[in-house]
Design an enzyme around this catalytic site. Sequence first.
Site, short mmCIF file in Angstrom:
data_model
loop_
_atom_site.label_atom_id
_atom_site.label_comp_id
_atom_site.label_asym_id
_atom_site.label_seq_id
_atom_site.Cartn_x
_atom_site.Cartn_y
_atom_site.Cartn_z
N HIS A 97 -3.27 3.71 -2.65
CA HIS A 97 -3.33 2.35 -3.20
C HIS A 97 -3.26 1.35 -2.06
O HIS A 97 -2.40 1.46 -1.19
CB HIS A 97 -2.17 2.13 -4.16
CG HIS A 97 -2.05 0.70 -4.59
ND1 HIS A 97 -3.12 -0.02 -5.08
CD2 HIS A 97 -0.99 -0.16 -4.58
CE1 HIS A 97 -2.72 -1.25 -5.36
NE2 HIS A 97 -1.44 -1.36 -5.06
N TYR A 122 -25.78 17.23 2.47
CA TYR A 122 -25.23 16.55 3.65
C TYR A 122 -24.15 17.38 4.31
O TYR A 122 -23.41 18.09 3.65
CB TYR A 122 -24.67 15.19 3.23
CG TYR A 122 -24.05 14.40 4.37
CD1 TYR A 122 -24.86 13.70 5.27
CD2 TYR A 122 -22.68 14.37 4.54
CE1 TYR A 122 -24.29 12.99 6.30
CE2 TYR A 122 -22.12 13.65 5.58
CZ TYR A 122 -22.93 12.96 6.45
OH TYR A 122 -22.36 12.25 7.47
N HIS A 139 -4.34 -3.06 -0.89
CA HIS A 139 -4.85 -4.39 -1.27
C HIS A 139 -5.89 -4.80 -0.22
O HIS A 139 -5.94 -5.95 0.18
CB HIS A 139 -3.73 -5.43 -1.30
CG HIS A 139 -2.58 -5.07 -2.19
ND1 HIS A 139 -1.30 -5.49 -1.97
CD2 HIS A 139 -2.54 -4.31 -3.31
CE1 HIS A 139 -0.50 -5.01 -2.92
NE2 HIS A 139 -1.23 -4.29 -3.74
N GLY A 171 0.82 -1.21 0.00
CA GLY A 171 0.00 0.00 0.00
C GLY A 171 0.85 1.25 0.00
O GLY A 171 2.02 1.23 0.41
N ASP A 207 -24.20 7.55 -2.09
CA ASP A 207 -23.76 8.86 -1.60
C ASP A 207 -22.32 9.15 -2.05
O ASP A 207 -22.05 10.16 -2.68
CB ASP A 207 -23.78 8.89 -0.07
CG ASP A 207 -25.20 8.93 0.50
OD1 ASP A 207 -26.15 9.14 -0.28
OD2 ASP A 207 -25.33 8.74 1.72
N SER A 241 8.33 4.30 -4.02
CA SER A 241 7.42 3.16 -4.16
C SER A 241 7.47 2.55 -5.56
O SER A 241 7.59 3.27 -6.56
CB SER A 241 5.99 3.63 -3.87
OG SER A 241 5.06 2.75 -4.43
N SER A 242 7.32 1.23 -5.63
CA SER A 242 7.37 0.55 -6.94
C SER A 242 6.18 0.94 -7.81
O SER A 242 6.16 0.68 -9.01
CB SER A 242 7.43 -0.96 -6.75
OG SER A 242 6.34 -1.39 -5.97
N ASP A 243 5.16 1.58 -7.23
CA ASP A 243 4.00 2.03 -8.00
C ASP A 243 4.14 3.47 -8.48
O ASP A 243 3.19 4.04 -9.02
CB ASP A 243 2.72 1.92 -7.16
CG ASP A 243 2.36 0.47 -6.85
OD1 ASP A 243 2.46 -0.36 -7.77
OD2 ASP A 243 1.99 0.18 -5.71
ZN LIG Z 1 -0.43 -3.10 -5.26
#
Ligand SMILES: [Zn+2]
Length: 214
Positions: free
Chosen positions: A94, A211, A96, A27, A119, A73-75
């Site tokens: 991100h 709201y 999981h 994450g 909503d 991060s690898s992402d």
């Molecule tokens: Zn991932």
Amino acid sequence: MLEKLKEKLVQLNLELPKNNLVVWTSGNVSVRDPETGYIAIKPSGVTFEDLTPESMVVLDLDGEIIEGALKPSSDTASHLYIYRHRPDVFGIVHTHSNYATAFAILGRPIPVYLTSQADEFGGPVPCGAFALIGGEQIGKAVIEAIGDSPAVILKNHGVFAVGPSGEAALKAAVMVEDIAKTAMLALQIGQPDEIPPEVVEKLNERYRNEYGQK
Ligand SMILES: [Zn+2]
């Protein structure tokens, strides 16, 4: 540089384990600085408890590291791809997280069974294609599938949530897991009815306009 932003980014990352959205080092959260346009992201493979503002990595939109000694991060390439294609996005989360990712494993969007989903999301949470980790492919799959939803799940992978701030993206990541969990529980005991799209639209409009505190 960007001291306040990096401090906030550490706090946002720490919300992932606090909300049971991640285990170990999986994450990540990134944020875009509105002034410089730079992106700050979590470093790769560092446990959440070891994150510090100094360990955050600052990059430009092309992936040039502006500041930071650690590998991002690898992402990262996928986060940058999303920021380049969505100028309205200033935070990406991100995870999981288990329940939402169970739908992702099956390649199934999360239907609108709950008023709270109407909503917050205004429709089903879409499911994007499978994509390999490492390059921009995940970012491409997110952009292709997300539409105007604050979150998307990617086949066999997990959740990407976006927002006009890091906090908004975090909220979407928390909410998508919550609705996925409740939907999954309902699916164990029967076949739930989806809320019809015209009712979803009404609920969403009321929520956005009425709201909360003005
Ligand atoms: Zn991932």
